[in-house]
Design a protein around this motif. Structure first.
Motif, mmCIF file in Angstrom:
data_model
loop_
_atom_site.group_PDB
_atom_site.id
_atom_site.type_symbol
_atom_site.label_atom_id
_atom_site.label_comp_id
_atom_site.label_asym_id
_atom_site.label_seq_id
_atom_site.Cartn_x
_atom_site.Cartn_y
_atom_site.Cartn_z
ATOM 1 N N ASP A 35 8.020 -4.166 -3.593
ATOM 2 C CA ASP A 35 8.214 -5.613 -3.731
ATOM 3 C C ASP A 35 8.208 -6.331 -2.388
ATOM 4 N N VAL A 36 7.994 -5.611 -1.336
ATOM 5 C CA VAL A 36 7.986 -6.198 0.005
ATOM 6 C C VAL A 36 6.546 -6.204 0.512
ATOM 7 N N PHE A 37 6.139 -7.376 1.060
ATOM 8 C CA PHE A 37 4.766 -7.551 1.545
ATOM 9 C C PHE A 37 4.610 -6.968 2.947
ATOM 10 N N THR A 38 3.440 -6.358 3.127
ATOM 11 C CA THR A 38 2.980 -6.122 4.494
ATOM 12 C C THR A 38 2.074 -7.293 4.851
ATOM 13 N N GLU B 243 -3.429 -15.938 11.487
ATOM 14 C CA GLU B 243 -2.952 -16.093 12.849
ATOM 15 C C GLU B 243 -1.465 -16.427 12.902
ATOM 16 N N ARG B 244 -0.951 -17.118 11.900
ATOM 17 C CA ARG B 244 0.413 -17.607 11.925
ATOM 18 C C ARG B 244 1.416 -16.732 11.150
ATOM 19 N N LEU B 245 0.912 -15.777 10.359
ATOM 20 C CA LEU B 245 1.797 -14.980 9.514
ATOM 21 C C LEU B 245 2.568 -13.957 10.378
ATOM 22 N N LEU B 246 3.896 -14.042 10.361
ATOM 23 C CA LEU B 246 4.770 -13.158 11.144
ATOM 24 C C LEU B 246 5.750 -12.422 10.229
ATOM 25 N N PRO B 247 6.129 -11.147 10.571
ATOM 26 C CA PRO B 247 7.096 -10.409 9.735
ATOM 27 C C PRO B 247 8.495 -10.993 9.873
ATOM 28 N N ASN B 248 9.201 -11.042 8.768
ATOM 29 C CA ASN B 248 10.600 -11.491 8.796
ATOM 30 C C ASN B 248 11.583 -10.374 8.459
ATOM 31 N N LEU B 249 11.076 -9.129 8.364
ATOM 32 C CA LEU B 249 11.914 -7.941 8.193
ATOM 33 C C LEU B 249 11.677 -7.013 9.384
ATOM 34 N N ASN B 250 12.748 -6.621 10.107
ATOM 35 C CA ASN B 250 12.641 -5.765 11.292
ATOM 36 C C ASN B 250 13.341 -4.416 11.032
ATOM 37 N N TYR B 251 12.713 -3.324 11.541
ATOM 38 C CA TYR B 251 13.264 -1.975 11.380
ATOM 39 C C TYR B 251 14.390 -1.755 12.380
ATOM 40 N N ASP B 252 15.587 -1.394 11.874
ATOM 41 C CA ASP B 252 16.760 -1.113 12.728
ATOM 42 C C ASP B 252 16.944 0.399 12.796
ATOM 43 N N GLU B 253 16.565 0.982 13.951
ATOM 44 C CA GLU B 253 16.599 2.449 14.097
ATOM 45 C C GLU B 253 18.024 2.989 14.076
ATOM 46 N N ARG B 254 18.958 2.282 14.705
ATOM 47 C CA ARG B 254 20.341 2.749 14.779
ATOM 48 C C ARG B 254 20.980 2.826 13.398
ATOM 49 N N ILE B 255 20.860 1.750 12.617
ATOM 50 C CA ILE B 255 21.476 1.729 11.285
ATOM 51 C C ILE B 255 20.785 2.730 10.366
ATOM 52 N N THR B 256 19.464 2.842 10.515
ATOM 53 C CA THR B 256 18.729 3.803 9.675
ATOM 54 C C THR B 256 19.181 5.236 9.968
ATOM 55 N N MET C 133 18.101 -3.591 2.410
ATOM 56 C CA MET C 133 17.921 -4.612 3.439
ATOM 57 C C MET C 133 19.273 -5.212 3.803
ATOM 58 N N LEU C 134 19.405 -5.587 5.086
ATOM 59 C CA LEU C 134 20.640 -6.160 5.574
ATOM 60 C C LEU C 134 20.359 -7.593 6.009
#
Length: 534
Positions: free
Chosen positions: A14-17, A46-59, A1-2
């Protein structure tokens, strides 16, 4: 993770979906009785939002770096280490080492070091070979050297073969370079030019190609021997099936060379991989493409091959068939001249097919007025009896220009038309000239009215045809042909042509003249069934 440009590694478990986070919350609220769990869980969903985003370029960048860092080798072979010994079993590991060694050998054969210097080295090698070719043409084939069209054809054939080889090496297809029909070059050059030039060019092509292929010595041995065989087997191309016969003999030469090299390598018949001979067989089959290529080059560069001459000498060709019906006497005369000239040129050295074609077509102009030529007169009536001598001479002389006109309309090759143009040189029509002087001694007349326009013969073939034409025509006037009269006739006519300087440009030696006279005498005595006293 970055996170804030700081990379950390974390196990994906260890990371939640979103689903696993809600399930975790439900487990934590299970023991709380003071909270409305259903309401709270619905609110969290309703309020739960992801705080980890997939970066295609870096991946993608990380994946590429990982792949590039993967090792493509499985081990190492030290210098001098034995990979496999004779008689031992080749397992998967040994086979992989052998394949790797083969690839490394072929790669080293292609490029090793600075690529620009490699290109410079190739340029120097090819440049030296082409320079030697140009010097050869200048010293020994000045006629080709002075004709840009012919030089261009030779360079085109060489470049096409080397370009095919380079493309095959670059694309690594076919995997076995022996599939390429190298013998097509000497066959094309032999058919369109001559044996010596074909062999010389083939040697240069093989020498150049040897620097770009593995096992250069074996390659050179295979291709030089096969090329020599291909040249020898079509030295005198007089039948179409000679191409197939040549292909079979080339295959046999490849097979003998394959056996020899296999015996040296393996030392055993049972260990020979016979499937390795298939590329040679395919190469021979592809060599047959020379036939349509020769036709294509003839049309593009305006050349005449032996194959075309064979077609022209077929008496069912349109012009010859027309002459057989329109001027049968001239047709028979042309056949006899062809036999005389062909035998003579064969003995002194020259193109017998060319002289035969020239002999068959040299008098086609007589078809315009066949009855004005004595060989076509079947009665006592002679149309010249009612004409002035000058006009009769012009009618006779005009069969040359008329023949050239007919040859152009029929698209006859220029080298065949040369026989029409030169078979009388610039000699006089002596019968009508002498008749005029005898009957009108008091008149002045321009001798050129009775003289053919020329030019005089300028090759062995055209010179021999002139002699054969005059000898055959004169022999028909012999009332009682015997050995002495035929011999005197041949000697007299040949001497007359020499005295008139008709053969000075034809490259015929005095020794050739004696050979030609001997052949003419022998054949004429055979034609007139003269018995020789023993």
């Amino acid at each position: 993770m970055l996170n804030k440009n700081i990379a950390t590694e974390k196990n994906i478990t260890d990371v939640f979906t979103k689903e696993s986070a809600l399930k975790y919350c439900e487990q934590q609220l299970a023991d709380r009785r003071d909270i409305d769990k259903v309401f709270l869980l619905d609110l969290l969903a309703e309020r739960l939002l992801p705080n980890l985003n997939y970066d295609e370029r870096i991946t993608g960048k990380l994946e590429k770096e990982t792949v590039e860092n993967l090792s493509i080798t499985r081990g190492m072979v030290q210098a001098g280490e034995v990979i496999v010994t004779k008689g031992s079993v080749v397992n998967d590991d040994v086979f992989q080492k052998l394949q790797s060694y083969k690839k490394a050998f072929e790669d080293n054969a292609r490029v090793n070091g600075n690529f620009n210097l490699v290109l410079l080295g190739r340029f120097l090698l090819v440049g030296l070979a082409i320079t030697l070719l140009v010097v050869f043409l200048y010293l020994f084939r000045r006629d080709i050297y002075s004709d840009n069209r012919l030089v261009g054809l030779i360079l085109l054939v060489i470049t096409a073969m080397l370009a095919t080889l380079s493309l095959a090496i670059m694309l690594q297809w076919p995997e076995n370079l022996y599939f390429i029909p190298y013998c097509i070059v000497p066959i094309i050059i032999r058919i369109l030019f001559d044996t010596r030039l074909a062999l010389y060019i083939h040697l240069l092509v093989v020498l150049i190609a040897g620097f770009f292929v593995p096992n250069s010595f074996e390659f050179a041995y295979y291709e030089i021997t096969a090329g020599m065989v291909s040249i020898y087997t079509i030295k005198n191309l007089i039948r179409r099936e000679q191409f197939l016969i040549s292909a079979l003999i080339i295959t046999a030469s490849y097979f003998v060379a394959f056996l020899g090299i296999s015996f040296i390598r393996q030392g055993s018949i049972s260990s020979i991989e016979w499937v390795d001979f298939l590329p040679f067989g395919a190469s021979v089959v592809l060599t047959l493409l020379a036939y349509p290529l020769i036709y294509l080059f003839e049309k593009i560069f305006g050349l005449t091959s032996d194959i075309t001459l064979i077609e022209l000498t077929n008496t069912n060709a349109p012009l010859l068939r027309e002459m057989a019906f329109t001027a049968p006497g001239t047709f028979q005369h042309s056949l006899q001249v062809a036999n005389l000239a062909e035998n003579a040129i064969y003995s002194i050295g020259g193109n017998s097919l060319l002289v035969r074609a020239g002999a068959l077509y040299h008098d086609i102009g007589k078809m315009e007025n066949p009855l004005f030529f004595i060989e076509n007169q079947i009665s006592s009536f002679n149309p010249h009896d009612k004409l002035p001598y000058e006009e009769s001479a012009q009618i006779i002389i005009r069969h040359v220009s008329k023949g050239l006109e007919m040859a152009r309309k029929a698209n006859l090759p220029d080298i065949v038309s040369d026989f029409i143009r030169t078979h009388h040189g610039n000699t006089r029509v002596d019968y009508f000239y002498q008749s005029f002087l005898k009957n009108f001694p008091e008149k002045l007349i321009d001798e050129n009215i009775f003289r053919y326009p020329g030019p005089i013969p300028f090759s062995k073939e055209t010179g021999v045809l002139m002699l054969a034409d005059s000898v055959e025509a004169a022999s028909r006037s012999l009332k009682e042909p015997d050995e002495k009269s035929i011999s005197d006739l041949v000697d007299r006519i040949v001497k007359y042509k020499l005295d008139q300087d008709q053969l000075k440009d034809s490259d015929i030696t005095l020794k050739d003249i004696e050979t030609i006279k001997t052949i003419f005498k022998r054949m004429l005595m055979s034609i007139y069934h003269v018995r020789i006293d023993y």
